[in-house]
Design a protein around this motif. Sequence first.
Motif, PDB file in Angstrom:
ATOM      1  N   PHE A 118      39.572  45.086  39.638  1.00 22.87           N
ATOM      2  CA  PHE A 118      38.799  44.095  38.895  1.00 22.87           C
ATOM      3  C   PHE A 118      38.305  43.010  39.844  1.00 22.87           C
ATOM      4  O   PHE A 118      38.998  42.644  40.804  1.00 22.87           O
ATOM      5  N   ARG A 119      37.133  42.485  39.571  1.00 28.89           N
ATOM      6  CA  ARG A 119      36.675  41.300  40.279  1.00 28.89           C
ATOM      7  C   ARG A 119      37.222  40.090  39.527  1.00 28.89           C
ATOM      8  O   ARG A 119      36.679  39.685  38.503  1.00 28.89           O
ATOM      9  N   MET A 120      38.287  39.541  40.037  1.00 30.15           N
ATOM     10  CA  MET A 120      38.974  38.460  39.328  1.00 30.15           C
ATOM     11  C   MET A 120      38.428  37.097  39.735  1.00 30.15           C
ATOM     12  O   MET A 120      38.002  36.898  40.867  1.00 30.15           O
ATOM     13  N   THR A 121      38.461  36.182  38.799  1.00 27.05           N
ATOM     14  CA  THR A 121      38.030  34.812  39.081  1.00 27.05           C
ATOM     15  C   THR A 121      39.082  34.123  39.943  1.00 27.05           C
ATOM     16  O   THR A 121      40.259  34.520  39.955  1.00 27.05           O
ATOM     17  N   PRO A 122      38.700  33.077  40.676  1.00 26.07           N
ATOM     18  CA  PRO A 122      39.699  32.328  41.457  1.00 26.07           C
ATOM     19  C   PRO A 122      40.856  31.820  40.608  1.00 26.07           C
ATOM     20  O   PRO A 122      42.010  31.850  41.048  1.00 26.07           O
ATOM     21  N   ALA A 123      40.567  31.380  39.374  1.00 22.58           N
ATOM     22  CA  ALA A 123      41.639  30.847  38.520  1.00 22.58           C
ATOM     23  C   ALA A 123      42.698  31.908  38.238  1.00 22.58           C
ATOM     24  O   ALA A 123      43.906  31.627  38.248  1.00 22.58           O
ATOM     25  N   THR A 124      42.247  33.151  37.986  1.00 18.40           N
ATOM     26  CA  THR A 124      43.196  34.237  37.725  1.00 18.40           C
ATOM     27  C   THR A 124      44.014  34.554  38.968  1.00 18.40           C
ATOM     28  O   THR A 124      45.245  34.689  38.906  1.00 18.40           O
ATOM     29  N   CYS A 125      43.351  34.668  40.105  1.00 19.41           N
ATOM     30  CA  CYS A 125      44.077  34.968  41.337  1.00 19.41           C
ATOM     31  C   CYS A 125      45.046  33.849  41.697  1.00 19.41           C
ATOM     32  O   CYS A 125      46.149  34.108  42.213  1.00 19.41           O
ATOM     33  N   ASN A 126      44.667  32.619  41.428  1.00 21.19           N
ATOM     34  CA  ASN A 126      45.566  31.497  41.691  1.00 21.19           C
ATOM     35  C   ASN A 126      46.837  31.605  40.856  1.00 21.19           C
ATOM     36  O   ASN A 126      47.939  31.310  41.328  1.00 21.19           O
ATOM     37  N   ALA A 127      46.675  32.010  39.598  1.00 18.96           N
ATOM     38  CA  ALA A 127      47.845  32.197  38.726  1.00 18.96           C
ATOM     39  C   ALA A 127      48.746  33.296  39.283  1.00 18.96           C
ATOM     40  O   ALA A 127      49.982  33.179  39.261  1.00 18.96           O
ATOM     41  N   LEU A 128      48.135  34.360  39.791  1.00 16.81           N
ATOM     42  CA  LEU A 128      48.915  35.450  40.390  1.00 16.81           C
ATOM     43  C   LEU A 128      49.646  34.962  41.642  1.00 16.81           C
ATOM     44  O   LEU A 128      50.818  35.285  41.854  1.00 16.81           O
TER      45      LEU A 128
END
Length: 402
Positions: A118-128
């Motif tokens: 998936f092309r994830m948004t920065p906010a999602t990757c930050n949560a990860l």
Amino acid sequence: MRVYRKIIETAPFSPSHVTYRHLTKGFIDSGRIDEAMDLLREMLNKGQGADSIVYNNLISGFLNLGNLEKANELFDELKERCVVYDGVVNATFMEWWFSQGKENNAMESYKSLLDRNFRMTPATCNALLEVLLKYGKKPEAWALFEQMLDNHQTPTVQAVNSDTFNVMVNECFKLGKFSEAIDTFKRVGTHPKSKAFIMDVAGYNNIITRFCENEMLDEAEKLFGEMSTKSLPPDVTTFRTLIDAYLKVEKIDDALRLFNQMADSGMRVVMSFGTRVFSELISNGKAAECVPILIKMGEKDPKPDFLIYDVVARGLLNEGLLDLSKDVIDQMMKASVGITPALQNFVSEAFGQAGRGEEIERVLNADRWGYAALRPHRTTSNGRTTAFRTQSNVRTIAFCIQ
């Protein structure tokens, strides 16, 4: 909900996903998850697309209630309805599995997400990133960070933001790796198409704060100076962080320099910060140096709080600096900030003892409003009659509101 219903009835627009994000989270935080579910269905019935954040609110709520079955049901529904899923729910599931002591399940959820590309948004990757670091999966977190940097190929793809760097920089500070924190702050992806992230003020504020917390003020000041070279004007947080840090280690001249710079920039100095800094400066023998700073603050709107003037005026009078205190009181009166009876009496007594009572009375009672100041009389306990100053109704109302 009354406000929400009123908007539905009268507004010429429909509520957005953001509305439902806040409402569902509010109900879930209040222990009213059934009403949050009703809002999810209402959102879908109104033709709104499936928003992953709204679903994530519900999924997190059911997981916290131990209802894994319902959480999975909603996740499956989201995957069916959502045209582009960015992976935010996987971070929620990972957090829950880790908290249950089921590391394998958490990492399986993470792996399944990465496998889908998936092309994830920065906010999602930050949560990860935060979940991985929190539960000791540091190699995976750094690998994800490097991947995000590689994918940052603006203007086509923005894969990182300042929060991304803040998460990783804070991890370096947590481990005491200060030089690595700087390297991380400036890191760029290795992919041929990756671009350097243009750091914002929030990112600089974070790393400056971390250095200040560790009393590494030379490094913090260096980054502060770097901001100007990148046309990033420091904000209130930047100045407050550095000034507080300098005061903490008793570098008074540096604190004074930055406080003066803050006043030059025209930023508002709130009462709690202003009174604290002026008090520290005065107690360290810088009463006279406080005057030009306060005068500059008073020349701009909004005006400093009357308590800030109070601190400086008293500090000057205690040092015997009557001329400077007169300048401060004069601006205070011209700015219609308002003066308390206690400060007025303190000022009058100090000038009176120096034989300059009439001089300060002219300042305190000057005609600022185009009519003569009112000076009614009262009789004291010893029978003597004395005058006291009454402000206009307008001034009194303004003072009370303030």
